[in-house]
Design an enzyme around this catalytic site. Structure first.
Site: not given
Length: 161
Positions: A98-100
């Site tokens: 997840i790119c967060l």
């Protein structure tokens, strides 16, 4: 990434154990809407079921998050990934990474598992389209052998979804 692959882990510190026990007790009393903790005797790895919010592209869809806590949680962010199948989203890779920003550079010890879950559901809910990140194939190819998403140098350039 499957639940069998994980970062090499050291036992949780006393501070981390106390914090996680407190968070788990709070979760059991007041779980965030749309999430269900799958009970296990492993305090260091939580599996959480996520249900897409009504009125969104993911309404009623169920996914699973795996949260692995490092030795020095909450001073260090947990590793959070989606188990297969990961939702189709511009910031979620097919291997579940997840790119967060709050999972990496913007992590704060004041954050909790609940606040992370709510941020992930908000990210899902705001998506206008179900699609993979443009660099999905290259990224996943470079993450073979269970590489942790925490080893990635993320570039947070798109906060529109």
């Amino acid at each position: 990434m499957t639940s069998s692959s994980s970062p090499s882990r050291k036992a949780l510190s006393k501070i981390a154990c106390n914090r996680l026990q407190k968070e788990l007790a709070e979760w059991q009393q007041n779980p965030p809407v749309g999430f269900k903790h799958k009970v296990s005797d492993n305090l260091q790895r939580w599996v959480i079921e996520v249900t897409g919010a009504a009125g969104t592209l993911y309404a009623g869809e169920a996914y699973q998050l795996q949260v692995d806590f490092p030795e020095h949680y909450p001073m260090e962010a947990p590793q959070v990934i989606f188990l297969n199948p990961a939702p189709m989203h511009p910031h979620i890779y097919s291997n579940g990474h997840i790119c967060l920003d709050i999972l990496y550079d913007s992590w704060s010890p004041a954050m909790t598992v609940s606040s992370v879950c709510i941020s992930i559901l908000s990210m899902l809910s705001s998506s206008p389209a179900k699609q993979r990140p443009a660099d999905n194939d290259r990224y996943v190819r470079n993450c073979r052998n269970g590489r942790s998403p925490k080893e990635t140098r993320w570039w947070f350039h798109d906060d529109t979804v």
